[in-house]
Design an enzyme around this catalytic site. Structure first.
Site, PDB file in Angstrom:
ATOM      1  CG  ASP A  23      31.821 -95.656 -25.462  1.00  0.00           C
ATOM      2  OD1 ASP A  23      32.224 -96.837 -25.489  1.00  0.00           O
ATOM      3  OD2 ASP A  23      32.391 -94.731 -26.086  1.00  0.00           O
ATOM      4  CE  LYS A  87      34.529-102.686 -26.085  1.00  0.00           C
ATOM      5  NZ  LYS A  87      34.216-101.286 -26.486  1.00  0.00           N
ATOM      6  CD  GLU A 187      32.058 -99.997 -29.259  1.00  0.00           C
ATOM      7  OE1 GLU A 187      32.952 -99.910 -30.128  1.00  0.00           O
ATOM      8  OE2 GLU A 187      32.246-100.537 -28.150  1.00  0.00           O
ATOM      9  CG  ASP A 211      35.496 -96.556 -32.848  1.00  0.00           C
ATOM     10  OD1 ASP A 211      36.461 -95.957 -32.333  1.00  0.00           O
ATOM     11  OD2 ASP A 211      34.579 -97.073 -32.182  1.00  0.00           O
TER      12      ASP A 211
HETATM   13  P1  ADP Z   1      38.417 -96.387 -26.650  1.00  0.00           P
HETATM   14  O1  ADP Z   1      37.259 -96.349 -27.586  1.00  0.00           O
HETATM   15  O2  ADP Z   1      39.459 -97.387 -27.032  1.00  0.00           O
HETATM   16  O3  ADP Z   1      38.024 -96.501 -25.221  1.00  0.00           O
HETATM   17  P2  ADP Z   1      38.866 -93.491 -27.013  1.00  0.00           P
HETATM   18  O4  ADP Z   1      37.920 -93.262 -28.113  1.00  0.00           O
HETATM   19  O5  ADP Z   1      38.559 -92.854 -25.707  1.00  0.00           O
HETATM   20  O6  ADP Z   1      39.230 -95.005 -26.808  1.00  0.00           O
HETATM   21  O7  ADP Z   1      40.295 -92.965 -27.541  1.00  0.00           O
HETATM   22  C1  ADP Z   1      41.404 -92.866 -26.718  1.00  0.00           C
HETATM   23  C2  ADP Z   1      42.596 -92.484 -27.575  1.00  0.00           C
HETATM   24  O8  ADP Z   1      42.357 -91.201 -28.180  1.00  0.00           O
HETATM   25  C3  ADP Z   1      43.893 -92.341 -26.778  1.00  0.00           C
HETATM   26  O9  ADP Z   1      44.923 -93.018 -27.466  1.00  0.00           O
HETATM   27  C4  ADP Z   1      44.133 -90.846 -26.782  1.00  0.00           C
HETATM   28  O10 ADP Z   1      45.512 -90.536 -26.735  1.00  0.00           O
HETATM   29  C5  ADP Z   1      43.535 -90.437 -28.107  1.00  0.00           C
HETATM   30  N1  ADP Z   1      43.190 -89.008 -28.152  1.00  0.00           N
HETATM   31  C6  ADP Z   1      42.359 -88.346 -27.336  1.00  0.00           C
HETATM   32  N2  ADP Z   1      42.317 -87.036 -27.663  1.00  0.00           N
HETATM   33  C7  ADP Z   1      43.163 -86.876 -28.716  1.00  0.00           C
HETATM   34  C8  ADP Z   1      43.579 -85.752 -29.500  1.00  0.00           C
HETATM   35  N3  ADP Z   1      43.118 -84.531 -29.253  1.00  0.00           N
HETATM   36  N4  ADP Z   1      44.449 -85.970 -30.508  1.00  0.00           N
HETATM   37  C9  ADP Z   1      44.926 -87.194 -30.757  1.00  0.00           C
HETATM   38  N5  ADP Z   1      44.584 -88.287 -30.057  1.00  0.00           N
HETATM   39  C10 ADP Z   1      43.715 -88.126 -29.039  1.00  0.00           C
HETATM   40 MG    MG Z   2      35.403 -96.455 -28.295  1.00  0.00          MG
END
Ligand code: ADP
Ligand code: MG
Length: 621
Positions: A23, A87, A187, A211
């Site tokens: 991912d 990205k 995705e 998502d």
């Molecule tokens: P991406 O797909 O953009 O790479 P992610 O799916 O890894 O991103 O999501 C990252 C986001 O999720 C960040 O903004 C982070 O603060 C938020 N996040 C991660 N864990 C939590 C949580 N327990 N509660 C709320 N937000 C969260």
């Molecule tokens: Mg993602």
């Protein structure tokens, strides 16, 4: 370099080889595999239990490149050398990013053209492909470290709305990182697979994949039937995510404390941001947060957070409604709602989504991991390990045409299902150019001279137009028998020409293997040559258009403007032959910087149009 075994009739690769699922996220990236014993998908974790690798790259002064958590620290201390959200740049031109330019704390090159963006770090220029390859290389080496075995093959996920060139850019990034990218998977498709959807070939299901990540929001509606995943519609906001949640929390605190954000320096502001993220995450499972910044005690309650986030959450729900409308679906027709991305852990988000779709959401799997887990399942299917899935015929090598500078432009990537089709638009490079040579190639190398020439023909009778005006659409169609039909059609005049070939004719398994192996051992070198050729091409086009422009408008320029332009052109011309890509790029920037002010002043449409579009080499004319 290991030999790559490929079964031509099925497209499956030698068994026992580890194929990882990746991912490659805007904020975080991670890898998953099918566990060799349990046969279940699992994410790869470091000793300390972390699986997520922040998608951040720091270029240290000492030439070193740092990726992940360690690079994140430099977002504050060294923002101009620290790249995040690479990205977002994939397959984009500066014009695409223009409205959001201020979000990027590093330097994105403004060519004022439609050409692809580059990022400047010190004296060096990086393409988004190179930037992503740094992240992929880090993931690959972590996986090798954890698994104690070489990792050479991967399935990589991309958003459902990624276009052809963004997908190709992702493949290229993989190749540059030394990964054979067997498949690019959407995705939402990966997330559905992780939830076991699509495994039962008898059933048809409508699935909504919500998502919400760090910086982006996507809603995708899928129809899964007979093991086929069809994207019915996508919607979302490429600039809405958890980072915005953090921002509204910071603004809320600053307002309470009576501080204006402009009074804070970057590191103070960053401390507030980090505290906001901590608070947000904690409030996903508790009711109250208390923290300290310096001597300042700050608090946040769940109900206050809920109110703060409400407008942002509502925006995502509006996107869901639009996606439903586009797909022509009623809420009652949705069978499953899947939650993906770290930000879906926020309770108000979950509640709002459940309310909109009028059903409980699926959040049994870790929303950070679900996409990678699905990618691992897809990898396992491609490896031929999953007997429930039939492997379709695929193209063993990429198919494409020659573009300026002898570069290979891939239209049908290797491992595409057969039958398959693809098309792309090109334009002419010279004023009045009446014909265009279309050369069709097969292979994985960046220069066509290293690939296999399949066919060649001329599209003639293009009516005289200024360079950049004709719209030549090249389409590739591979039918079920593996016959490739290449058609070129100039859309303004309707002139067309086509040719038919059998790409697999005279090609043995061994040849394919050799071509693949070569492409990996030369990936880095090829990329450098490609970057140089692209810089040279860009330079040539810029010199041509500037010259044309001057011929017409010289008397409208000041003497200083003219003499500066003239010397910048001479400088660029000299570098064209013997300069490196970074030198050429710097000279291009310089000429652009000089000509931009008066070009904008005088720009007529012809020049604007002439600067746009890809060119097929004029050298064959
Ligand atoms: P991406 O797909 O953009 O790479 P992610 O799916 O890894 O991103 O999501 C990252 C986001 O999720 C960040 O903004 C982070 O603060 C938020 N996040 C991660 N864990 C939590 C949580 N327990 N509660 C709320 N937000 C969260
Ligand atoms: Mg993602």
């Amino acid at each position: 370099m290991a030999k790559i075994g490929i079964n031509l009739s099925t497209g499956s690769l030698q068994k026992q080889e580890m194929i990882v699922g990746i991912d490659l996220g805007t904020t975080n990236s991670l890898i998953a595999i099918i566990h060799p014993e349990s046969k279940k998908p699992v994410v790869l974790k470091e000793h300390d239990g972390t699986a997520l690798v922040p998608s951040v790259i720091h270029f240290a002064d000492s030439d070193g490149v740092i990726v992940g958590d360690k690079a994140k620290d430099f977002l504050v201390s060294d923002p101009s050398q620290t790249i995040f959200s690479a990205k977002r740049l994939m397959g984009k031109s500066y014009n695409d990013l223009y409205n959001h330019a201020k979000l990027f704390t590093y330097k994105i090159i403004d060519d004022g053209t439609e050409s692809l963006v580059k990022v400047q770090v010190g004296e060096r220029f990086y393409s988004p492909i190179e930037l992503s390859s740094f992240i992929l290389r880090e993931l690959k080496s972590r996986a090798e470290h954890i698994l104690k075995t070489p990792v050479n093959k991967a399935v990589i996920t991309v958003p459902a709305y990624f276009n052809d060139s963004q997908r190709q850019a992702t493949r290229d990034a993989g190749k540059l990182a030394g990964l054979d990218v067997l498949r690019i998977v959407n995705e939402p498709t990966a997330a559905s697979l992780a939830y076991g959807l699509g495994m039962n070939r008898e059933e048809t299901k409508m699935v909504a994949v919500y998502d919400l990540g760090g910086g982006t929001f996507d809603i995708s509606l899928l129809r899964i039937s007979g093991g086929i995943f069809e994207v019915l519609s996508t919607n979302g906001d490429t600039y809405l995510g958890g980072d915005d949640f953090d921002r509204v929390i910071v603004d809320h605190w600053l307002a309470l404390l009576g501080i204006t954000s402009t009074k804070l320096n970057t590191s103070e502001l960053q401390s507030f941001r980090l505290m906001a993220e901590t608070a947000k995450k904690q409030l996903s499972t508790t009711d109250e947060f208390t923290g300290e910044i310096g001597i300042q005690r700050i608090t946040l309650r769940r109900e206050d957070l809920d109110k703060l986030l409400q407008p942002l959450v509502e925006k995502t729900i509006a996107s869901c409604a639009n996606a439903m409308l586009d797909a022509g679906l009623e809420v009652g027709e949705i069978d499953e709602v899947i939650m993906v991305g770290g930000s879906t852990r926020v309770p108000v988000v979950m509640e709002a989504v459940a309310k909109f779709f009028n059903r409980p959401v699926n959040d049994n799997l870790n929303p950070d991991e679900v996409v990678a887990l699905g990618a691992a399942i897809q990898a396992d299917i491609l490896a031929g390990n999953n007997k429930d899935f039939l492997l379709l015929d695929i193209t063993p090598l990429s198919l494409g045409i020659e573009t300026m500078g002898g570069l290979m432009d891939v239209l049908v990537p290797r491992n595409s299902k057969i039958p398959s089709s693809a098309s792309r638009q090109y334009t002419t490079q010279k004023d009045g150019q009446g014909s265009m040579r279309i050369s069709v190639f097969q292979g994985e190398r960046d220069l066509v001279k290293d690939n296999r020439r399949l066919a060649e023909f001329n599209l003639t009778g293009i009516p005289g137009m200024l360079a950049g005006f004709p719209k030549v659409e090249i389409s590739f169609l591979i039918n079920a028998d593996g016959i490739l039909v290449v058609k070129a059609r100039e859309l303004r005049s309707g002139v067309e020409q086509s040719v038919e070939v059998k790409p697999q004719y005279g090609l043995s398994d061994k040849d394919v293997e050799g071509m693949l192996t070569d492409s990996f051992s030369h990936a880095k070198q090829d990329m450098q040559v490609r970057a140089l050729v692209e810089a040279q091409t860009e330079a040539k086009i810029l010199l041509d258009t500037t010259e044309n422009f001057l011929a017409k408008n010289k008397k409208l320029l000041t003497e200083l403007e003219f003499s500066e332009t003239d010397s910048a052109m001479t400088n660029l011309e000299n570098l064209l032959q013997k300069g490196g890509k970074d030198e050429i790029q710097t000279a291009i920037e310089k000429l652009n910087d000089i000509s931009r002010p008066y070009a904008e002043r005088l720009m007529d449409q012809a020049i604007g149009a002439a600067m746009k579009g890809k060119n097929i080499g004029a050298k064959n004319q």
